[in-house]
Design a protein around this motif. Structure first.
Motif, PDB file in Angstrom:
ATOM      1  N   LEU A 140       0.862  -1.189   0.000  1.00 42.34           N
ATOM      2  CA  LEU A 140       0.000   0.000   0.000  1.00 42.34           C
ATOM      3  C   LEU A 140       0.890   1.228   0.000  1.00 42.34           C
ATOM      4  O   LEU A 140       1.660   1.462   0.937  1.00 42.34           O
ATOM      5  CB  LEU A 140      -0.912   0.004   1.239  1.00 42.34           C
ATOM      6  CG  LEU A 140      -1.795   1.243   1.421  1.00 42.34           C
ATOM      7  CD1 LEU A 140      -2.806   1.360   0.272  1.00 42.34           C
ATOM      8  CD2 LEU A 140      -2.547   1.190   2.761  1.00 42.34           C
ATOM      9  N   MET A 141       0.775   2.041  -1.050  1.00 38.18           N
ATOM     10  CA  MET A 141       1.585   3.254  -1.190  1.00 38.18           C
ATOM     11  C   MET A 141       0.653   4.451  -1.332  1.00 38.18           C
ATOM     12  O   MET A 141      -0.391   4.365  -1.969  1.00 38.18           O
ATOM     13  CB  MET A 141       2.491   3.159  -2.414  1.00 38.18           C
ATOM     14  CG  MET A 141       3.349   1.888  -2.471  1.00 38.18           C
ATOM     15  SD  MET A 141       4.619   1.850  -1.206  1.00 38.18           S
ATOM     16  CE  MET A 141       5.748   3.084  -1.876  1.00 38.18           C
ATOM     17  N   LYS A 142       1.062   5.587  -0.735  1.00 38.46           N
ATOM     18  CA  LYS A 142       0.236   6.796  -0.781  1.00 38.46           C
ATOM     19  C   LYS A 142       1.026   7.937  -1.381  1.00 38.46           C
ATOM     20  O   LYS A 142       2.173   8.194  -0.992  1.00 38.46           O
ATOM     21  CB  LYS A 142      -0.232   7.182   0.618  1.00 38.46           C
ATOM     22  CG  LYS A 142      -1.009   8.498   0.675  1.00 38.46           C
ATOM     23  CD  LYS A 142      -1.379   8.889   2.106  1.00 38.46           C
ATOM     24  CE  LYS A 142      -2.035  10.267   2.144  1.00 38.46           C
ATOM     25  NZ  LYS A 142      -2.371  10.697   3.522  1.00 38.46           N
ATOM     26  N   ALA A 143       0.379   8.674  -2.334  1.00 34.30           N
ATOM     27  CA  ALA A 143       0.971   9.879  -2.920  1.00 34.30           C
ATOM     28  C   ALA A 143       0.021  11.040  -2.697  1.00 34.30           C
ATOM     29  O   ALA A 143      -1.170  10.947  -3.020  1.00 34.30           O
ATOM     30  CB  ALA A 143       1.230   9.677  -4.403  1.00 34.30           C
ATOM     31  N   LEU A 144       0.509  12.139  -2.121  1.00 35.30           N
ATOM     32  CA  LEU A 144      -0.315  13.314  -1.848  1.00 35.30           C
ATOM     33  C   LEU A 144      -0.471  14.130  -3.122  1.00 35.30           C
ATOM     34  O   LEU A 144       0.518  14.577  -3.713  1.00 35.30           O
ATOM     35  CB  LEU A 144       0.327  14.158  -0.745  1.00 35.30           C
ATOM     36  CG  LEU A 144      -0.456  15.387  -0.283  1.00 35.30           C
ATOM     37  CD1 LEU A 144      -1.778  14.962   0.365  1.00 35.30           C
ATOM     38  CD2 LEU A 144       0.365  16.210   0.707  1.00 35.30           C
ATOM     39  N   LEU A 153      -9.306   1.104   4.558  1.00 34.41           N
ATOM     40  CA  LEU A 153      -9.404   0.991   6.014  1.00 34.41           C
ATOM     41  C   LEU A 153      -8.123   1.495   6.675  1.00 34.41           C
ATOM     42  O   LEU A 153      -8.158   2.133   7.728  1.00 34.41           O
ATOM     43  CB  LEU A 153      -9.662  -0.470   6.381  1.00 34.41           C
ATOM     44  CG  LEU A 153      -9.975  -0.795   7.844  1.00 34.41           C
ATOM     45  CD1 LEU A 153     -11.306  -0.202   8.257  1.00 34.41           C
ATOM     46  CD2 LEU A 153      -9.993  -2.304   8.046  1.00 34.41           C
ATOM     47  N   GLU A 154      -6.998   1.233   6.009  1.00 35.77           N
ATOM     48  CA  GLU A 154      -5.707   1.682   6.529  1.00 35.77           C
ATOM     49  C   GLU A 154      -5.380   3.106   6.085  1.00 35.77           C
ATOM     50  O   GLU A 154      -4.807   3.895   6.851  1.00 35.77           O
ATOM     51  CB  GLU A 154      -4.611   0.725   6.045  1.00 35.77           C
ATOM     52  CG  GLU A 154      -3.205   1.084   6.493  1.00 35.77           C
ATOM     53  CD  GLU A 154      -2.939   0.783   7.951  1.00 35.77           C
ATOM     54  OE1 GLU A 154      -1.857   1.164   8.448  1.00 35.77           O
ATOM     55  OE2 GLU A 154      -3.808   0.184   8.605  1.00 35.77           O
ATOM     56  N   GLY A 155      -5.776   3.472   4.878  1.00 36.12           N
ATOM     57  CA  GLY A 155      -5.331   4.744   4.320  1.00 36.12           C
ATOM     58  C   GLY A 155      -6.165   5.942   4.697  1.00 36.12           C
ATOM     59  O   GLY A 155      -5.623   7.047   4.924  1.00 36.12           O
ATOM     60  N   ILE A 156      -7.492   5.812   4.781  1.00 35.54           N
ATOM     61  CA  ILE A 156      -8.347   6.971   5.024  1.00 35.54           C
ATOM     62  C   ILE A 156      -8.058   7.651   6.368  1.00 35.54           C
ATOM     63  O   ILE A 156      -8.074   8.889   6.447  1.00 35.54           O
ATOM     64  CB  ILE A 156      -9.831   6.564   4.879  1.00 35.54           C
ATOM     65  CG1 ILE A 156     -10.202   6.554   3.396  1.00 35.54           C
ATOM     66  CG2 ILE A 156     -10.760   7.495   5.654  1.00 35.54           C
ATOM     67  CD1 ILE A 156     -11.624   6.207   3.088  1.00 35.54           C
ATOM     68  N   PRO A 157      -7.772   6.921   7.455  1.00 39.33           N
ATOM     69  CA  PRO A 157      -7.462   7.613   8.714  1.00 39.33           C
ATOM     70  C   PRO A 157      -6.199   8.469   8.671  1.00 39.33           C
ATOM     71  O   PRO A 157      -5.915   9.207   9.620  1.00 39.33           O
ATOM     72  CB  PRO A 157      -7.298   6.452   9.710  1.00 39.33           C
ATOM     73  CG  PRO A 157      -8.125   5.343   9.153  1.00 39.33           C
ATOM     74  CD  PRO A 157      -7.923   5.466   7.686  1.00 39.33           C
TER      75      PRO A 157
END
Length: 621
Positions: free
Chosen positions: A34-38, A96-100
């Motif tokens: 799971l990777m997140k980019a702003l 579930l992991e990313g939205i918080p």
């Protein structure tokens, strides 16, 4: 040393709570899945947590940019954002992991391996058949809003966001009358209803006059509260407020609860209705005269017909003086008193009452016809609670007890047995906290308590509660087995219950204990004999022709028939057989009963009839 002990306590292992299902799922996440980019920063410092409703747009793309699904119009969606409640809604693992981790207004891109979205084993969220579950995907999320939500329905079909709190604790329920400003929008923001001008919308709770989900939400609101109630399609039932609801997946109702009128169905059958038309002072029901009190009311009585003719008005017919009465003493019609007990000081209520709770069972005013339905407009001016016995000396307590007992006696003579019993019970409850200080006080206290128990037993007998009456008499006889009045009352209760042998034993015990009671006991025995004869006559009539058959037509009945009816009757005999002085006779009767079989138990006094016919055992083919 003390520091070491404290450190040891802190380091001691504490019992951990078992992990939740979401925590178990999160433990499967491996680095790089799971990777997140702003893409656009959000505002503020707070982030969503469990219990928050999150509102967001979601667009799912393949890694080469092809749109798979979207909530946005421009990407082929309906324009309605997704709403989830963290910790309660079913969500894919990546969100579930990313939205918080997101702020309000933020836009972020989450790159997810298949096991983080719909490709997860046992994923709680289903996807369409042509969804690329086995592909790595991009999820573009725009966090529109998040806030604490009240879950109204367990399936999350109705949620509430409080804009500002109301006053008090009471909420409307069936059949309250409600006034509220209401507007409604679809999930994508289209206005479909606006009732914010003129008069607030009026409806009766529980009458399906607004959609079910809206009513459920309003049922959690207090007076003056403003809230948004989110209602999904399964709770959008047709109603006069919104007759056509087809095509709406969800509707957002903005509601301001202006006022509600407390309406109470006092009997549960719609006949006795109390409608509050002016609020009183204090908190309901803590500040209501629930207990017996001295009440002051103004009231106007009207016939419930087309003319609504006033037949009495305290402000006119009573010289302007209010009515003063003590509750619990049968001084006003039952429906009147039931309603006043649920009023607050200063409250005005409108009460509609059926005849049997108005004047059909109460002295009827000359200008009220028999069988009339009544409407009272009642104002509770105030009330005084009964005197607290705490701190009173023994003499004062016994004086107060005697006043209440005499009131109970009056109610008994008037045939108001429930009210009389309540008075006696009240004193007996208070007596649990009274401690006599010497022998004289102890004797007076015991005599008064016995008298109250016997008064309660008399009420129970009048109310047809024979077994309870017997049990109450036993409270006296356990301490004094020769108490003549208790023996007499228990004997009468036994007789009413059909336990004739037990009744006979009590009446004989009366004569043995006190010769002066011989006349009363003899009269009771005569009445008992008449009662037995009456039962025998009825039985002869009921079984007429039973003994007209020829000898060959009467045969033995097996154990199957005997077992059919013995249980309940025998248990009644066992309950009633409590007189130790009559133990020999009781055992003989029990032996006879076993010989006679089930028919004798069903009809105990038939033994003498059978003996007279020369039949020691009779069974029916």
């Amino acid at each position: 040393m003390a520091l070491d002990e404290h450190t040891e306590q802190e380091s001691a292992p504490q019992k951990k709570k078992p992990p939740t299902e979401d925590e178990k799922r999160k433990s499967k996440i491996v680095p790089g899945s799971l990777m997140k980019a702003l893409m656009r920063p959000g505002g503020g410092d707070s982030r969503p947590s469990d219990g928050d409703q999150v509102v967001y747009h979601c667009t799912i793309r393949t890694l080469d940019g092809v749109v798979v699904e979207s909530t946005r119009f421009e990407n082929g969606g309906k324009g309605t954002p997704i709403r989830h409640v963290l910790g309660k809604s079913k969500m894919i693992l990546g969100l579930l992991e990313g939205i918080p981790t997101m702020l309000k207004g933020e836009v972020a891109m989450f790159k997810m391996k298949p096991q983080l979205h719909y490709g997860e084993d046992d994923c709680p969220v289903s996807a369409s058949d042509n969804f690329p579950k086995d592909d790595e995907l991009h999820f573009e999320i725009e966090m529109i809003d998040f806030f604490k939500a009240k879950v109204v329905s367990d399936d999350l079909g109705v949620l509430k966001k409080v804009i500002y709190e109301g006053q008090g604790w009471e909420s409307p329920r069936e059949p309250y009358e409600v006034k509220a400003w209401i507007s409604a929008k679809t999930g994508n923001g289209k206005l479909i209803l606006s009732h914010t001008e003129g008069e607030p919308h009026f409806f009766t709770f529980g009458k399906s006059e607004v959609p079910e989900g809206l009513e459920m939400g309003i049922g959690t609101m207090t007076r003056g509260e403003k809230a948004i109630i989110f209602v999904t399609s399964q709770y959008l039932t047709p109603s006069p407020l919104i007759p056509v609801i087809e095509g709406f997946e969800e509707v957002h109702f903005e509601v301001e609860l202006v006022h509600f009128i407390q309406v109470r169905d006092m009997l549960g059958d719609g006949r006795l209705i109390k409608r509050r038309i002016r609020d009183g002072k204090g908190e309901f029901p803590m500040d209501c005269p629930l207990h017996d009190s001295q009440l002051r009311v103004h009231y106007k009585g009207m016939l419930l017909n087309d003319e609504k003719r006033v037949f009495y008005n305290t402000r006119v017919d009573n010289g302007g003086q209010p009515l003063e009465f003590s509750s619990g003493e049968g001084l006003v019609p039952e429906g009147f008193e039931m309603s006043v007990r649920l009023m607050l000081p200063g409250e005005i209520a409108l009460v509609t009452c059926p005849p049997d709770y108005a004047y059909d069972k109460f002295p009827r005013p000359a200008n009220v016809p028999e069988g009339a339905h009544i409407e009272w407009e009642i104002e509770l001016l105030g009330f005084e609670m009964p005197k607290d016995w705490t701190g009173l000396n023994f003499k004062s307590i016994m004086d107060e007890a005697e006043k209440i007992r005499l009131t109970g006696n009056r109610l008994f003579k008037e045939g108001k047995f429930e009210l009389a019993k309540a008075k006696y019970d009240k004193v007996l409850r208070e007596f649990n906290h009274v401690n006599p200080q010497d022998d004289d006080e102890g004797k007076e206290f015991a005599n008064t308590r016995n008298l109250l128990h016997l008064n309660v037993a008399a009420c129970q007998l009048k109310l047809g509660e024979c077994r309870k009456s017997i049990e109450t008499c036993n409270k006296v006889l356990d301490a004094n087995p020769a108490h003549v009045k208790a023996l007499y009352r228990r004997g009468m209760a036994y007789m009413a219950a059909g336990d004739f042998e037990e009744a006979r034993a009590d009446f004989k015990m009366m004569m043995k204990s006190d010769k002066s009671s011989e006349a009363e006991a003899t009269a009771a025995l005569l009445k008992l004999q008449q009662k037995e004869q009456e039962v025998e006559r009825k039985a002869r009539k009921q079984f007429k022709g039973l003994f007209d058959k020829k000898p060959g037509e009467i045969a033995e009945v097996g154990d199957r028939e005997e077992d059919h009816d013995t249980g309940e009757k025998q248990s009644n005999i066992d309950k009633g057989d409590s007189d130790a002085e009559n133990s020999d006779e009781s055992h003989e009767d029990a032996a006879d009963a076993r010989q006679m079989g089930w028919f004798s138990r069903f009809w105990p006094t038939g033994r003498r009839l059978f003996s007279g016919l020369g039949l020691q055992r009779c069974t029916i083919l």
